[in-house]
Design a protein around this motif. Structure first.
Motif, mmCIF file in Angstrom:
data_model
loop_
_atom_site.group_PDB
_atom_site.id
_atom_site.type_symbol
_atom_site.label_atom_id
_atom_site.label_comp_id
_atom_site.label_asym_id
_atom_site.label_seq_id
_atom_site.Cartn_x
_atom_site.Cartn_y
_atom_site.Cartn_z
ATOM 1 N N LEU A 188 41.067 28.364 29.499
ATOM 2 C CA LEU A 188 40.031 28.339 29.679
ATOM 3 C C LEU A 188 41.008 29.885 30.671
ATOM 4 O O LEU A 188 39.799 31.700 30.219
ATOM 5 N N LEU A 189 41.677 30.242 30.939
ATOM 6 C CA LEU A 189 42.137 31.797 31.092
ATOM 7 C C LEU A 189 42.386 32.498 29.937
ATOM 8 O O LEU A 189 41.456 33.592 29.724
ATOM 9 N N GLU A 190 42.520 32.371 28.797
ATOM 10 C CA GLU A 190 42.221 32.893 27.933
ATOM 11 C C GLU A 190 41.192 33.489 27.261
ATOM 12 O O GLU A 190 40.714 34.275 26.614
ATOM 13 N N ARG A 191 39.909 31.964 27.046
ATOM 14 C CA ARG A 191 38.185 32.559 26.961
ATOM 15 C C ARG A 191 37.589 33.649 28.126
ATOM 16 O O ARG A 191 37.396 34.489 27.633
ATOM 17 N N ASN A 192 38.466 34.037 28.953
ATOM 18 C CA ASN A 192 38.442 34.972 30.275
ATOM 19 C C ASN A 192 39.376 36.145 30.485
ATOM 20 O O ASN A 192 39.053 36.838 31.479
ATOM 21 N N PHE A 193 40.039 36.358 28.816
ATOM 22 C CA PHE A 193 40.522 37.690 29.078
ATOM 23 C C PHE A 193 39.708 38.855 29.287
ATOM 24 O O PHE A 193 40.481 39.661 30.739
ATOM 25 N N GLN A 194 38.642 38.768 28.686
ATOM 26 C CA GLN A 194 37.981 40.364 29.251
ATOM 27 C C GLN A 194 37.637 40.265 30.667
ATOM 28 O O GLN A 194 37.471 41.977 30.926
#
Length: 367
Positions: A188-194
Protein backbone atom coordinates in the motif's frame (compact mmCIF):
# COMPACT_ATOMS: atom_id res chain seq x y z
CA UNK A 1 -17.62 -53.96 54.47
CA UNK A 2 -17.22 -55.90 51.21
CA UNK A 3 -20.17 -56.09 48.85
CA UNK A 4 -21.18 -59.65 47.85
CA UNK A 5 -23.66 -60.14 44.99
CA UNK A 6 -26.81 -62.20 45.48
CA UNK A 7 -26.91 -65.69 44.04
CA UNK A 8 -28.50 -65.85 40.62
CA UNK A 9 -32.07 -67.01 40.36
CA UNK A 10 -33.54 -69.28 37.78
CA UNK A 11 -35.10 -66.33 36.03
CA UNK A 12 -31.80 -64.53 35.82
CA UNK A 13 -29.30 -66.47 33.75
CA UNK A 14 -26.57 -63.82 33.89
CA UNK A 15 -23.35 -64.70 35.64
CA UNK A 16 -23.14 -63.20 39.10
CA UNK A 17 -21.34 -59.86 39.40
CA UNK A 18 -18.09 -60.03 41.29
CA UNK A 19 -16.72 -57.17 43.26
CA UNK A 20 -13.78 -55.68 41.37
CA UNK A 21 -10.53 -55.07 43.16
CA UNK A 22 -9.70 -51.61 44.46
CA UNK A 23 -7.14 -51.03 41.74
CA UNK A 24 -8.65 -52.48 38.58
CA UNK A 25 -11.67 -54.32 37.26
CA UNK A 26 -11.19 -57.68 35.66
CA UNK A 27 -11.84 -58.11 31.96
CA UNK A 28 -14.48 -60.71 32.78
CA UNK A 29 -16.39 -58.30 35.03
CA UNK A 30 -16.32 -55.58 32.35
CA UNK A 31 -17.59 -58.02 29.74
CA UNK A 32 -20.44 -59.45 31.80
CA UNK A 33 -21.59 -56.26 33.45
CA UNK A 34 -24.68 -54.63 31.88
CA UNK A 35 -26.14 -51.18 32.27
CA UNK A 36 -29.11 -52.07 34.44
CA UNK A 37 -30.19 -50.23 37.54
CA UNK A 38 -28.78 -53.02 39.66
CA UNK A 39 -25.48 -52.86 37.79
CA UNK A 40 -25.30 -49.07 38.24
CA UNK A 41 -26.01 -49.45 41.95
CA UNK A 42 -23.31 -52.08 42.25
CA UNK A 43 -20.81 -49.91 40.37
CA UNK A 44 -21.42 -46.94 42.69
CA UNK A 45 -21.08 -49.14 45.76
CA UNK A 46 -17.82 -50.51 44.44
CA UNK A 47 -16.48 -46.99 43.84
CA UNK A 48 -17.35 -45.94 47.38
CA UNK A 49 -15.61 -48.98 48.79
CA UNK A 50 -12.54 -48.30 46.62
CA UNK A 51 -12.36 -44.75 47.93
CA UNK A 52 -12.59 -46.02 51.52
CA UNK A 53 -9.73 -48.42 50.90
CA UNK A 54 -7.41 -45.63 49.68
CA UNK A 55 -4.41 -44.78 51.80
CA UNK A 56 -5.08 -41.69 53.94
CA UNK A 57 -1.49 -40.51 53.45
CA UNK A 58 -1.96 -40.43 49.67
CA UNK A 59 -5.14 -38.39 50.01
CA UNK A 60 -3.40 -35.88 52.26
CA UNK A 61 -0.52 -35.56 49.79
CA UNK A 62 -2.91 -34.91 46.88
CA UNK A 63 -4.77 -32.30 48.94
CA UNK A 64 -1.52 -30.53 49.82
CA UNK A 65 -0.42 -30.44 46.19
CA UNK A 66 -3.78 -28.98 45.19
CA UNK A 67 -3.50 -26.25 47.84
CA UNK A 68 0.04 -25.41 46.71
CA UNK A 69 -1.08 -25.15 43.08
CA UNK A 70 -3.94 -22.78 43.97
CA UNK A 71 -1.56 -20.66 46.08
CA UNK A 72 0.97 -20.49 43.23
CA UNK A 73 -1.68 -19.32 40.74
CA UNK A 74 -2.81 -16.62 43.18
CA UNK A 75 0.77 -15.56 43.88
CA UNK A 76 1.66 -15.20 40.18
CA UNK A 77 -1.47 -13.17 39.49
CA UNK A 78 -0.85 -10.76 42.39
CA UNK A 79 2.91 -10.55 42.21
CA UNK A 80 4.46 -7.08 41.84
CA UNK A 81 7.67 -6.84 39.79
CA UNK A 82 10.89 -5.88 41.46
CA UNK A 83 12.34 -2.47 40.69
CA UNK A 84 15.50 -2.70 38.60
CA UNK A 85 18.00 0.12 38.69
CA UNK A 86 19.22 -0.80 35.22
CA UNK A 87 15.97 0.28 33.54
CA UNK A 88 15.86 3.60 35.34
CA UNK A 89 19.56 4.19 34.75
CA UNK A 90 19.00 3.83 31.02
CA UNK A 91 16.17 6.32 31.07
CA UNK A 92 17.96 8.80 33.36
CA UNK A 93 20.84 9.00 30.87
CA UNK A 94 18.80 11.36 28.66
CA UNK A 95 20.22 14.80 28.08
CA UNK A 96 18.73 17.65 30.06
CA UNK A 97 17.51 19.43 26.92
CA UNK A 98 15.22 16.51 26.03
CA UNK A 99 17.21 15.26 23.05
CA UNK A 100 18.28 11.61 23.35
CA UNK A 101 20.07 9.80 20.54
CA UNK A 102 18.86 12.41 18.10
CA UNK A 103 15.18 12.11 19.08
CA UNK A 104 13.09 14.68 20.89
CA UNK A 105 11.31 13.25 23.95
CA UNK A 106 8.25 14.82 25.51
CA UNK A 107 9.48 14.52 29.16
CA UNK A 108 5.93 14.49 30.51
CA UNK A 109 6.03 13.22 34.12
CA UNK A 110 3.17 10.79 33.47
CA UNK A 111 4.57 9.31 30.24
CA UNK A 112 5.82 5.74 30.73
CA UNK A 113 8.33 6.16 27.92
CA UNK A 114 9.74 9.58 28.74
CA UNK A 115 9.42 9.91 32.52
CA UNK A 116 12.70 9.52 34.37
CA UNK A 117 11.63 8.26 37.78
CA UNK A 118 11.95 5.20 39.97
CA UNK A 119 9.28 2.54 39.91
CA UNK A 120 8.77 2.42 36.14
CA UNK A 121 8.21 -1.34 36.20
CA UNK A 122 5.63 -1.01 38.99
CA UNK A 123 3.78 1.55 36.91
CA UNK A 124 3.78 -0.72 33.87
CA UNK A 125 2.53 -3.62 35.97
CA UNK A 126 -0.21 -1.45 37.43
CA UNK A 127 -1.31 -0.58 33.89
CA UNK A 128 -1.31 -4.28 32.97
CA UNK A 129 -3.46 -5.13 36.01
CA UNK A 130 -5.88 -2.36 35.12
CA UNK A 131 -6.13 -3.70 31.58
CA UNK A 132 -6.70 -7.27 32.83
CA UNK A 133 -9.51 -6.12 35.13
CA UNK A 134 -11.30 -4.45 32.23
CA UNK A 135 -10.64 -7.17 29.68
CA UNK A 136 -8.79 -10.42 30.45
CA UNK A 137 -5.52 -11.99 31.55
CA UNK A 138 -5.82 -14.34 28.59
CA UNK A 139 -2.84 -14.03 26.27
CA UNK A 140 -0.96 -11.71 28.66
CA UNK A 141 1.64 -14.25 29.77
CA UNK A 142 4.47 -12.89 27.64
CA UNK A 143 3.76 -9.26 28.58
CA UNK A 144 3.49 -10.17 32.26
CA UNK A 145 6.78 -12.05 32.03
CA UNK A 146 8.44 -9.15 30.23
CA UNK A 147 7.39 -6.52 32.78
CA UNK A 148 8.23 -8.71 35.76
CA UNK A 149 11.74 -9.54 34.52
CA UNK A 150 12.45 -6.39 32.51
CA UNK A 151 15.70 -5.52 34.21
CA UNK A 152 17.10 -9.02 33.74
CA UNK A 153 16.13 -9.10 30.07
CA UNK A 154 17.65 -5.71 29.28
CA UNK A 155 20.78 -6.41 31.29
CA UNK A 156 21.36 -9.76 29.59
CA UNK A 157 20.81 -8.59 26.01
CA UNK A 158 23.85 -8.60 23.74
CA UNK A 159 25.20 -5.14 22.95
CA UNK A 160 23.91 -5.43 19.39
CA UNK A 161 20.26 -5.25 20.56
CA UNK A 162 19.33 -3.24 23.66
CA UNK A 163 15.87 -1.64 23.56
CA UNK A 164 15.98 1.30 25.94
CA UNK A 165 12.49 1.15 27.43
CA UNK A 166 10.65 -2.16 26.97
CA UNK A 167 11.71 -5.62 25.83
CA UNK A 168 9.07 -8.24 24.99
CA UNK A 169 10.60 -11.72 25.40
CA UNK A 170 10.38 -14.60 22.94
CA UNK A 171 10.12 -12.49 19.78
CA UNK A 172 12.22 -13.52 16.77
CA UNK A 173 15.16 -11.15 16.47
CA UNK A 174 16.72 -10.05 13.21
CA UNK A 175 18.09 -6.66 12.09
CA UNK A 176 16.09 -6.61 8.83
CA UNK A 177 12.71 -8.05 7.86
CA UNK A 178 11.52 -9.23 4.48
CA UNK A 179 8.79 -7.33 2.68
CA UNK A 180 6.42 -10.22 3.34
CA UNK A 181 6.54 -9.54 7.09
CA UNK A 182 3.90 -6.82 6.57
CA UNK A 183 3.06 -7.38 2.93
CA UNK A 184 -0.26 -5.51 2.80
CA UNK A 185 1.10 -2.31 4.32
CA UNK A 186 4.33 -2.42 2.31
CA UNK A 187 2.44 -2.75 -0.97
CA UNK A 188 0.00 0.00 0.00
CA UNK A 189 2.80 2.42 0.81
CA UNK A 190 4.65 1.66 -2.40
CA UNK A 191 1.50 2.15 -4.51
CA UNK A 192 1.14 5.61 -2.96
CA UNK A 193 4.77 6.58 -3.41
CA UNK A 194 4.01 9.46 -5.80
CA UNK A 195 1.31 10.87 -3.51
CA UNK A 196 3.66 11.02 -0.52
CA UNK A 197 6.51 12.40 -2.64
CA UNK A 198 4.34 15.23 -4.02
CA UNK A 199 3.25 16.32 -0.56
CA UNK A 200 6.85 16.26 0.65
CA UNK A 201 8.02 18.43 -2.25
CA UNK A 202 5.35 20.98 -1.42
CA UNK A 203 6.52 21.05 2.19
CA UNK A 204 10.20 21.24 1.29
CA UNK A 205 9.76 24.40 -0.76
CA UNK A 206 9.43 26.32 2.51
CA UNK A 207 13.10 25.68 3.29
CA UNK A 208 14.04 28.29 0.69
CA UNK A 209 12.41 30.99 2.79
CA UNK A 210 13.73 30.18 6.27
CA UNK A 211 16.18 27.88 8.01
CA UNK A 212 13.60 25.76 9.85
CA UNK A 213 9.99 26.06 8.64
CA UNK A 214 7.10 25.53 11.01
CA UNK A 215 6.34 21.91 11.78
CA UNK A 216 9.87 20.64 11.15
CA UNK A 217 12.22 19.49 13.93
CA UNK A 218 16.00 19.50 13.83
CA UNK A 219 17.63 16.48 15.50
CA UNK A 220 21.10 16.36 17.02
CA UNK A 221 23.78 14.75 14.86
CA UNK A 222 27.60 14.58 15.03
CA UNK A 223 27.71 16.21 11.60
CA UNK A 224 25.33 17.57 8.99
CA UNK A 225 21.60 18.23 9.38
CA UNK A 226 18.72 15.86 10.09
CA UNK A 227 15.15 17.16 9.88
CA UNK A 228 11.88 15.39 10.65
CA UNK A 229 8.28 16.34 9.93
CA UNK A 230 5.97 14.31 12.20
CA UNK A 231 2.41 13.35 11.41
CA UNK A 232 2.30 11.04 14.44
CA UNK A 233 4.78 11.62 17.25
CA UNK A 234 4.97 9.02 20.04
CA UNK A 235 1.42 7.89 19.43
CA UNK A 236 -0.09 11.37 19.18
CA UNK A 237 -1.33 12.98 15.99
CA UNK A 238 0.16 16.38 15.10
CA UNK A 239 -2.96 18.09 13.66
CA UNK A 240 -1.24 21.06 12.04
CA UNK A 241 1.21 18.83 10.18
CA UNK A 242 -1.49 16.34 9.17
CA UNK A 243 -3.54 19.12 7.59
CA UNK A 244 -0.53 19.96 5.41
CA UNK A 245 -0.24 16.33 4.25
CA UNK A 246 -3.89 15.23 4.10
CA UNK A 247 -3.50 12.37 1.63
CA UNK A 248 -0.51 10.91 3.43
CA UNK A 249 -2.35 11.14 6.72
CA UNK A 250 -5.41 9.38 5.31
CA UNK A 251 -3.11 6.68 4.02
CA UNK A 252 -1.99 5.92 7.57
CA UNK A 253 -5.57 5.01 8.42
CA UNK A 254 -5.54 2.36 5.71
CA UNK A 255 -2.50 0.55 7.11
CA UNK A 256 -3.38 -2.61 9.03
CA UNK A 257 -0.37 -2.73 11.33
CA UNK A 258 0.49 0.92 11.90
CA UNK A 259 1.19 1.70 15.57
CA UNK A 260 -0.91 4.76 16.21
CA UNK A 261 -2.21 4.37 19.76
CA UNK A 262 0.86 4.04 21.97
CA UNK A 263 4.06 5.94 22.63
CA UNK A 264 6.12 3.67 20.38
CA UNK A 265 4.23 4.68 17.24
CA UNK A 266 5.57 7.35 14.89
CA UNK A 267 5.06 8.48 11.31
CA UNK A 268 7.18 11.20 9.77
CA UNK A 269 9.18 12.43 6.82
CA UNK A 270 12.90 12.15 7.56
CA UNK A 271 15.44 14.28 5.68
CA UNK A 272 19.24 13.92 5.76
CA UNK A 273 21.30 16.61 4.09
CA UNK A 274 24.59 15.67 2.38
CA UNK A 275 27.41 15.11 4.86
CA UNK A 276 25.09 13.97 7.67
CA UNK A 277 25.91 11.12 10.04
CA UNK A 278 23.42 9.94 12.68
CA UNK A 279 25.03 8.69 15.88
CA UNK A 280 24.62 4.98 16.60
CA UNK A 281 21.69 4.38 18.92
CA UNK A 282 19.02 1.88 20.00
CA UNK A 283 15.29 2.23 19.64
CA UNK A 284 13.01 2.05 22.69
CA UNK A 285 11.41 -1.37 22.11
CA UNK A 286 11.43 -4.56 20.05
CA UNK A 287 7.62 -4.78 19.64
CA UNK A 288 7.75 -2.78 16.42
CA UNK A 289 9.49 -2.82 13.07
CA UNK A 290 10.37 0.45 11.41
CA UNK A 291 9.45 0.94 7.78
CA UNK A 292 11.30 3.39 5.51
CA UNK A 293 9.73 4.21 2.16
CA UNK A 294 12.42 5.77 -0.03
CA UNK A 295 11.32 9.13 -1.52
CA UNK A 296 14.71 10.52 -2.61
CA UNK A 297 17.75 8.26 -2.42
CA UNK A 298 21.03 9.75 -3.71
CA UNK A 299 24.17 7.65 -3.99
CA UNK A 300 26.44 7.00 -1.01
CA UNK A 301 23.56 6.79 1.49
CA UNK A 302 23.32 3.81 3.81
CA UNK A 303 21.43 2.45 6.77
CA UNK A 304 23.43 0.15 9.05
CA UNK A 305 21.47 -2.06 11.50
CA UNK A 306 23.24 -4.57 13.72
CA UNK A 307 26.38 -4.07 11.66
CA UNK A 308 24.62 -4.93 8.37
CA UNK A 309 24.47 -2.12 5.74
CA UNK A 310 21.52 -1.62 3.40
CA UNK A 311 20.70 1.04 0.82
CA UNK A 312 17.35 2.71 0.27
CA UNK A 313 15.60 2.67 -3.09
CA UNK A 314 13.03 5.16 -4.34
CA UNK A 315 9.51 3.80 -4.16
CA UNK A 316 10.60 0.74 -2.14
CA UNK A 317 10.16 -0.07 1.55
CA UNK A 318 12.95 -1.15 3.86
CA UNK A 319 11.93 -2.90 7.13
CA UNK A 320 14.21 -3.15 10.15
CA UNK A 321 14.20 -3.60 13.92
CA UNK A 322 15.46 -0.36 15.40
CA UNK A 323 16.03 -1.94 18.85
CA UNK A 324 19.30 -3.13 17.24
CA UNK A 325 22.21 -0.71 17.27
CA UNK A 326 21.79 1.33 14.10
CA UNK A 327 22.99 4.41 12.28
CA UNK A 328 22.47 6.17 8.96
CA UNK A 329 24.58 8.50 6.86
CA UNK A 330 24.53 10.53 3.66
CA UNK A 331 27.97 10.91 2.12
CA UNK A 332 26.80 11.99 -1.31
CA UNK A 333 27.77 15.21 -3.07
CA UNK A 334 25.89 18.42 -2.12
CA UNK A 335 24.43 18.74 -5.62
CA UNK A 336 22.70 15.37 -5.23
CA UNK A 337 20.34 16.83 -2.68
CA UNK A 338 18.97 15.28 0.53
CA UNK A 339 18.10 11.70 1.32
CA UNK A 340 14.37 11.57 2.10
CA UNK A 341 12.28 8.68 3.49
CA UNK A 342 8.76 8.37 4.81
CA UNK A 343 9.07 6.53 8.11
CA UNK A 344 6.23 4.66 9.84
CA UNK A 345 6.31 2.24 12.77
CA UNK A 346 4.51 -1.09 12.27
CA UNK A 347 3.80 -3.89 14.71
CA UNK A 348 6.29 -6.72 14.90
CA UNK A 349 4.56 -9.56 13.01
CA UNK A 350 4.90 -11.95 15.97
CA UNK A 351 3.04 -9.71 18.45
CA UNK A 352 -0.45 -11.21 18.75
CA UNK A 353 -3.64 -9.16 18.41
CA UNK A 354 -4.48 -9.48 22.12
CA UNK A 355 -0.96 -8.33 23.02
CA UNK A 356 -1.24 -5.34 20.71
CA UNK A 357 -4.43 -4.24 22.41
CA UNK A 358 -2.86 -4.61 25.86
CA UNK A 359 0.33 -2.78 24.86
CA UNK A 360 -1.75 0.09 23.41
CA UNK A 361 -3.43 0.35 26.82
CA UNK A 362 -0.25 0.04 28.89
CA UNK A 363 1.77 2.48 26.77
CA UNK A 364 -1.03 4.87 25.84
CA UNK A 365 0.24 8.46 25.38
CA UNK A 366 0.15 10.33 28.68
CA UNK A 367 -0.61 7.22 30.76
Amino acid sequence: MVWVPLSPTSSDRRAPLRAPSTTTMSLEWLTDWSWSLDGLRDFIATGIQSFRDCDATALVAVACLLVLFVWYCYHVGREQPRAYATVNALMQSAEANGVQNGFVYCQLPECVRCSHHDGLNQKLYHNLQEYAKRYSWSGMGRIHKGIREQGRYLNSRPSIQKPEVFFLPDLPTTPYFSRDAQKHDVELLERNFQTILCEFETLYKAFSNCSLPQGWKMNSTPSGEWFTFYLVNQGMCVPRNCRRCPRTYRLLGSLRTCIGNNVFGNACISVLSPGTVIAEHYGPTNIRIRCHLGLKTPSNCELVVGGEPQCWAEGRCLLFDDSFLHTAFHEGAPEEGPRVVFMVDLWHPNVAAAERQALDFIFAPGR
